[in-house]
Design an enzyme around this catalytic site. Sequence first.
Site, PDB file in Angstrom:
ATOM      1  N   ARG A  14       1.620  -6.685   5.614  1.00  0.00           N
ATOM      2  CA  ARG A  14       0.596  -6.504   6.646  1.00  0.00           C
ATOM      3  C   ARG A  14      -0.626  -7.319   6.243  1.00  0.00           C
ATOM      4  NH1 ARG A  14      -1.590  -1.089   6.240  1.00  0.00           N
ATOM      5  NH2 ARG A  14      -3.494  -2.104   5.509  1.00  0.00           N
ATOM      6  N   HIS A  22      -5.012  -1.960   8.578  1.00  0.00           N
ATOM      7  CA  HIS A  22      -4.119  -1.066   9.324  1.00  0.00           C
ATOM      8  C   HIS A  22      -4.468  -1.081  10.811  1.00  0.00           C
ATOM      9  CE1 HIS A  22      -1.612   2.393  10.220  1.00  0.00           C
ATOM     10  NE2 HIS A  22      -2.651   3.022  10.713  1.00  0.00           N
ATOM     11  N   TYR A  50      -8.379  -0.608  -0.889  1.00  0.00           N
ATOM     12  CA  TYR A  50      -7.126  -0.263  -1.572  1.00  0.00           C
ATOM     13  C   TYR A  50      -6.255  -1.469  -1.933  1.00  0.00           C
ATOM     14  CZ  TYR A  50      -5.463  -0.493   3.304  1.00  0.00           C
ATOM     15  OH  TYR A  50      -5.195  -0.883   4.604  1.00  0.00           O
TER      16      TYR A  50
END
Length: 374
Positions: free
Chosen positions: A258, A262, A271
């Site tokens: 990805r 998100h 993160y």
Amino acid sequence: MNHAELLPRDEAVQLIDATGTLVAADDDYRLPDSTALLTAYRGLVEGRRINDQASALVRQGRLAVYPSSHGQEACQVGAALALRDTDWLFPTYRDSVAVIARGVSPAEAMVLLKGDWHSGYDVREHRVAPQATPLATQLLHAVGFAYAAKQRGEDTVVLALCGDGATSEGDFHEALNFAAVFHVPVVFFVQNNEFAISVPLSRQTAAPSLAHKAIGYGMPGQRVDGNDAAAVLSVLGEAVERARSGGGPTLVEAHTYRMQAHTNADDDTRYREREEVQAWVARDPLTRLRTHLTTSGALTDELEKEIAMGAEEIAAAMRAALNADADLDPEDLFRFVTAERSPQLQEQWHQLRDEIERDALGGDQETRSAGGVR
């Protein structure tokens, strides 16, 4: 089929490497012909443009949210192209590109993400289920649909999409177990993009791979390079035809990444490191396939321009549709809850209608008052 045949490969299937070069011939999976690869490339270009345009529309306030599949377009396009018109796709919230590749107009595909309706397209016309926001719930729906199709003797294969995070849900287990026990024509396609929001894959499973979970249910599993459109087409095509011929379900895990957050509400810098993201730029599925097709002579400058223009037309249509204000009917909140409206819902609608009417009258009075002062 013995147990060894159920296990996936130690390394993901790859037909074209990150540099656009063909790898050694594969005994089980054949390279799609140039026509199929050009069709896939067109889908990748359009998908990338759709992702970029949708992200821009979020920033402009025309979309409420957009879960980008930037970098995962090979999985999206491969899922759509692996199916016949008689087959069904069960997508997630991140699979807008796959939905559009199945023939749904971009404007209709974006209705959910704009917040107007749960689904803006005719699911029967396109054979695409509504995009599912809860993790893994669509897998159960897909299995039930495939079971019903089998009972009716229909020529239908169901392809169910999910992410790596969904494999930690109970619905995932129930769907795969039912599919294997009742031998239904469904393919589970896990797009392993390394993160379930902020949770890395290492906190999702201790298995060698997600595809290894298949053997526990008695179905074959396979791993594929999710950024290699040729390999995705070949592996999914084999799984779909296996299901169509009565071979039962398959679990396919695509290894991809990805590239963006998100959603627009997520700060992925909390993160993961930027260096990690940048390392995947060289594995871009679009660049990889373009290099291969250009080197082979299948993709000319003229065709490249034509494909790019087609993608721009799609983006323009998205802008036009989403920049137009929706004509909303407040009664729709109550009209489609049940076939027959309950007395409680009817009472709630009357309360809302009265409030709307009072607000409208108040606005008229303010307008008249303002006019009188002048």
